[in-house]
Each structure stands twice: as C-alpha cells, then as structure tokens.
Design an enzyme around this catalytic site. Sequence first.
Site, PDB file in Angstrom:
ATOM      1  N   ASN A 127       2.230  -1.379  -2.420  1.00  0.00           N
ATOM      2  CA  ASN A 127       3.510  -1.635  -1.768  1.00  0.00           C
ATOM      3  C   ASN A 127       4.625  -1.522  -2.794  1.00  0.00           C
ATOM      4  O   ASN A 127       4.466  -1.948  -3.936  1.00  0.00           O
ATOM      5  CB  ASN A 127       3.551  -3.045  -1.162  1.00  0.00           C
ATOM      6  CG  ASN A 127       2.758  -3.160   0.116  1.00  0.00           C
ATOM      7  OD1 ASN A 127       2.466  -2.171   0.776  1.00  0.00           O
ATOM      8  ND2 ASN A 127       2.394  -4.375   0.466  1.00  0.00           N
ATOM      9  N   ARG A 135      -2.215   0.036   3.519  1.00  0.00           N
ATOM     10  CA  ARG A 135      -2.893   0.238   2.235  1.00  0.00           C
ATOM     11  C   ARG A 135      -4.405   0.311   2.414  1.00  0.00           C
ATOM     12  O   ARG A 135      -5.060   1.178   1.816  1.00  0.00           O
ATOM     13  CB  ARG A 135      -2.525  -0.869   1.247  1.00  0.00           C
ATOM     14  CG  ARG A 135      -1.086  -0.759   0.762  1.00  0.00           C
ATOM     15  CD  ARG A 135      -0.721  -1.881  -0.182  1.00  0.00           C
ATOM     16  NE  ARG A 135      -0.902  -3.158   0.502  1.00  0.00           N
ATOM     17  CZ  ARG A 135      -1.159  -4.312  -0.109  1.00  0.00           C
ATOM     18  NH1 ARG A 135      -1.275  -4.367  -1.417  1.00  0.00           N
ATOM     19  NH2 ARG A 135      -1.290  -5.418   0.576  1.00  0.00           N
TER      20      ARG A 135
END
Length: 107
Positions: A51, A33
């Site tokens: 996520n 990320r």
Amino acid sequence: MAEGDVAGMTEQHAIAERVDARVTGRVQGVGFRWWVVERAKALGVTGWVMNEDDERALRVVAEGAPHALDALVEALRRGPTAARVESVDARREPASGEHDRFEMRRR
C-alpha cells in the site's frame, strides 16, 4: 548445465524484465494485495506489493518473463471484485534479479 540455461542462468532469468506499477482507485481495504500475491505466484513472477501512503494507491514491483508481466498488468487493470481500479501506471525496466519470491510488504 540444465537444458534452457544460458551461461549458468535459466532461460526465465535470461529474458526477465521488471514492471514497476502504481495502481490507483479503491484499492486498499478490499483484499487487493492478497489478490496480487496470488496472481503473481500463479504467473511465476517475483517481487512485492505494498500500500502507498495515499489511501487510494498501491505499488507493485514484479520481475519475470515478459508475457507473465503482461498478464499481471492486465490483471491489475481489473483487480479483485471489491476494488475499483481507476488507473494503472506501469513502466518496464531491466530486471534486477533481487527477488526470489513474491511477497506483501508493509509500510
């Protein structure tokens, strides 16, 4: 109105598209990320990365110029060094214009 503006919109916004992508593989717990946020900001796109509940997936929603989104999707296919990308399912849509930056979201 600045050069490149079209009816009050910048050229980037006038031709912006949206990518909604799901990346699967070893993509959680490997800095993916953070890596996406850096790439997206460098490419000048807005949106978010998060996520998924499935521990083997994350979702990316990005808006910007088509060439920048192409580059982002290609980067997603590679991922950061510690990741193992198995698949990227990306679909294009019209941009919504709802984002003003690229950020990391949490479930």
